[in-house]
Enzyme design. Structure first.
Site, PDB file in Angstrom:
ATOM      1  N   TYR A 177       3.746  -0.240   3.055  1.00  0.00           N
ATOM      2  CA  TYR A 177       2.716   0.432   3.713  1.00  0.00           C
ATOM      3  C   TYR A 177       2.880   1.756   3.854  1.00  0.00           C
ATOM      4  O   TYR A 177       1.846   2.595   3.738  1.00  0.00           O
ATOM      5  CB  TYR A 177       2.985  -0.019   5.017  1.00  0.00           C
ATOM      6  N   SER A 191      -1.635   6.764   8.618  1.00  0.00           N
ATOM      7  CA  SER A 191      -0.470   6.411   9.620  1.00  0.00           C
ATOM      8  C   SER A 191       0.637   7.229   9.722  1.00  0.00           C
ATOM      9  O   SER A 191       1.129   8.224   8.893  1.00  0.00           O
ATOM     10  CB  SER A 191       0.108   5.011   9.421  1.00  0.00           C
ATOM     11  N   LYS A 230       0.115   4.814   2.656  1.00  0.00           N
ATOM     12  CA  LYS A 230      -0.451   5.811   3.702  1.00  0.00           C
ATOM     13  C   LYS A 230      -0.203   7.192   3.248  1.00  0.00           C
ATOM     14  O   LYS A 230      -0.855   8.078   3.320  1.00  0.00           O
ATOM     15  CB  LYS A 230      -0.119   5.430   5.191  1.00  0.00           C
TER      16      LYS A 230
END
Length: 258
Positions: free
Chosen positions: A163, A150, A167
């Protein structure tokens, strides 16, 4: 490869796509099937997985849908074994399954919440890529491992620590995999989507305050769409990317450059 053959013809190949029942995973699966690859779609929910496999079969390729939780080591190993048993081999493995970070403030984020995100986004990808690499090594003719990371791995995002961490670690892991498996002809790359309209991101991208602040920063003037990622999946699965490994491919509509 014959001189008149397209480097993007995937006929005879088999691809595994996790999180393939919707969003970017389904779009990649569609593109791979259209290029001639047989496709095995994995996902937690059996209904979207079965629907995706049925849709992809219309391209005239062999398809398989398996309901699997990528955080379960035995389930991942079993699903990969079933894929090889039914489709014969694995040439491309796309670790796309992921979860969001929940939008919790950093000081309010529990260790369990942090670990919940890592279990799917990092550990699930690790298990998927590891098990996907096993048949590639056994086959002896190379293959392609693809992880969906991401833009959040590169840019700060408030309330996105869990998150972003998952990633960012995924990118580092993919680079190490690429170096170790290069002698076996196996490539490993990460694809980094920017703001893309998927079921997971739809809530924030349709929030008027977010849209009004962020969309003007998009040079292309729109959010990404899942089908923007189909061609890169075909490229990374194909002989055209034979010299391309240990890389991060950023598809964000120019957002990070503006």
């Amino acid at each position: 490869m014959p001189p008149d053959a397209s480097p993007f013809d995937l006929t005879g190949q088999v691809a595994v796509v996790t999180g393939g029942g919707s969003g970017i995973g389904l779009a990649m699966a569609r593109a791979l099937a259209a290029a001639g690859s047989d496709v095995c779609v994995w996902g937690r929910r059996p209904e979207p997985v079965a629907a995706a496999a049925e849709e992809l079969a219309a391209a005239g390729v062999r398809t398989l849908g398996i309901s699997v939780d990528v955080t379960d080591e035995d389930a991942v190993a079993g699903a990969m074994a079933r894929t090889v048993e039914e489709l014969g081999r694995v040439d491309t493995c796309i670790a796309n399954a992921g979860v969001g970070g929940g939008g919790t403030r950093f000081l309010d984020t529990s260790l369990e919440e942090f670990r919940r995100v890592q279990r799917t986004n990092l550990e699930g990808a690790f298990l998927t890529l590891r098990e996907g690499a096993r048949p590639m090594v056994a086959q002896g003719d190379g293959g392609s491992l693809i992880a969906i990371a991401s833009l959040a791995a590169l840019h700060g995002q408030p309330r996105g620590q869990s998150y972003s961490a998952s990633k960012g670690a995924l990118i580092s892991m993919v680079r190490s995999i690429a170096i170790e498996l290069a002698p076996q002809g196996i490539r490993a790359n990460a694809v980094l989507p920017g703001w893309t309209m998927t079921p997971m991101a739809e809530g924030v991208l349709t929030w008027d305050r977010f849209r009004d602040r962020v969309l003007p920063r998009m040079p292309v003037g729109r959010w990404g769409r899942p089908d923007d990622f189909g061609a890169v999946a075909v490229y990374l699965a194909s002989p055209a990317s034979a010299f391309h490994t240990a890389d991060t491919l950023l598809l964000d509509g120019g957002y990070s450059a503006f």
